[in-house]
Design a protein around this motif. Structure first.
Motif, short mmCIF file in Angstrom:
data_model
loop_
_atom_site.label_atom_id
_atom_site.label_comp_id
_atom_site.label_asym_id
_atom_site.label_seq_id
_atom_site.Cartn_x
_atom_site.Cartn_y
_atom_site.Cartn_z
N UNK A 20 5.83 8.33 9.19
CA UNK A 20 6.84 8.95 9.75
C UNK A 20 7.94 8.01 10.24
N UNK A 21 7.51 6.77 10.45
CA UNK A 21 8.62 5.80 11.01
C UNK A 21 8.89 4.68 9.85
N UNK A 22 9.77 4.09 9.56
CA UNK A 22 9.99 3.12 8.67
C UNK A 22 11.27 2.04 9.54
N UNK A 23 11.12 0.87 9.44
CA UNK A 23 12.13 0.14 10.34
C UNK A 23 12.41 -0.90 9.25
N UNK A 24 13.84 -1.61 9.01
CA UNK A 24 14.13 -2.69 8.16
C UNK A 24 15.51 -3.21 8.63
N UNK A 25 15.84 -4.58 8.08
CA UNK A 25 17.06 -5.07 8.57
C UNK A 25 18.14 -4.44 7.45
N UNK B 209 22.42 -4.89 11.47
CA UNK B 209 22.00 -3.80 11.46
C UNK B 209 20.62 -3.65 11.22
N UNK B 210 19.87 -3.06 12.15
CA UNK B 210 18.58 -2.63 12.16
C UNK B 210 18.43 -0.87 11.69
N UNK B 211 17.58 -0.74 10.52
CA UNK B 211 17.72 0.73 10.11
C UNK B 211 16.53 1.30 10.51
N UNK B 212 16.58 2.23 11.36
CA UNK B 212 15.14 3.07 11.77
C UNK B 212 15.24 4.44 11.20
N UNK B 213 14.23 4.62 10.28
CA UNK B 213 14.26 6.22 9.35
C UNK B 213 13.23 6.88 10.42
N UNK C 89 10.45 -4.96 12.02
CA UNK C 89 11.30 -4.43 11.29
C UNK C 89 12.78 -5.12 11.70
N UNK C 90 12.83 -5.90 12.42
CA UNK C 90 14.28 -6.68 12.69
C UNK C 90 14.37 -7.66 11.30
N UNK C 91 13.01 -8.13 10.94
CA UNK C 91 13.23 -9.03 10.14
C UNK C 91 12.66 -8.88 8.51
N UNK C 92 12.00 -7.65 8.52
CA UNK C 92 11.47 -7.52 7.21
C UNK C 92 11.05 -5.81 7.25
#
Length: 144
Positions: free
Chosen positions: A75-80, A87-91, A66-69
């Motif tokens: 329940x969990x989503x990660x994206x730059x 910023x790295x977004x964690x949902x 999720x740092x790069x794409x």
């Protein structure tokens, strides 16, 4: 703190948004969290919301990818950040609300580097006691 087999790293999410189901989202300001990584459970990272005492367990690989794409499901989503911010977004999707945390990319990368020093990527399964895990599953217990 990073030791030979464990990492406990306080990490601040300077931006946090709470989205309660059926209500408008609200700015939660900065949120203190703790990332914990343990060589005994090498595929998992625990994210603790220190102010709320809530823990989320997510895959180490999910955080790293999720740092790069954009990645994740359930329940969990990660994206730059889509605007190129550092910023790295964690949902995190819960039963009653969704929490969106914005972490500084450099801090997430530092944490991932710490995990790599403890258990190099690709060697995670070497750390698992497979006999113990199979015994727990066979006898109705929980695997790590």
């Amino acid at each position: 703190m990073i030791t030979r087999n464990r990492m406990r790293l306080p990490i601040l999410a300077p931006q946090a948004v709470v989205c309660p189901k059926g209500a408008p989202p609200r700015d939660a300001g900065a949120m203190s969290t703790l990332l914990t990584y343990d060589a005994r459970d090498p595929f998992a990272v625990t994210l603790t919301l220190t102010t709320a005492g809530v823990e989320w367990v997510l895959a180490r690989e999910l955080l790293a990818d999720g740092v790069n794409a954009a990645t994740g499901e359930g329940d969990v989503f990660v994206c730059p950040d889509v605007h190129g911010e550092a910023t790295v977004w964690v949902t995190l999707h819960g039963e009653t609300s969704t929490l969106i945390l914005g972490f500084r990319r450099a801090e997430v990368e530092y944490a991932l580097d710490g995990m790599e020093r403890i258990v190099p990527e690709g060697t995670e399964s070497d750390r698992i006691d497979w006999s113990r895990e199979l015994a727990l599953l066979a006898w109705g217990g929980e695997a790590a």
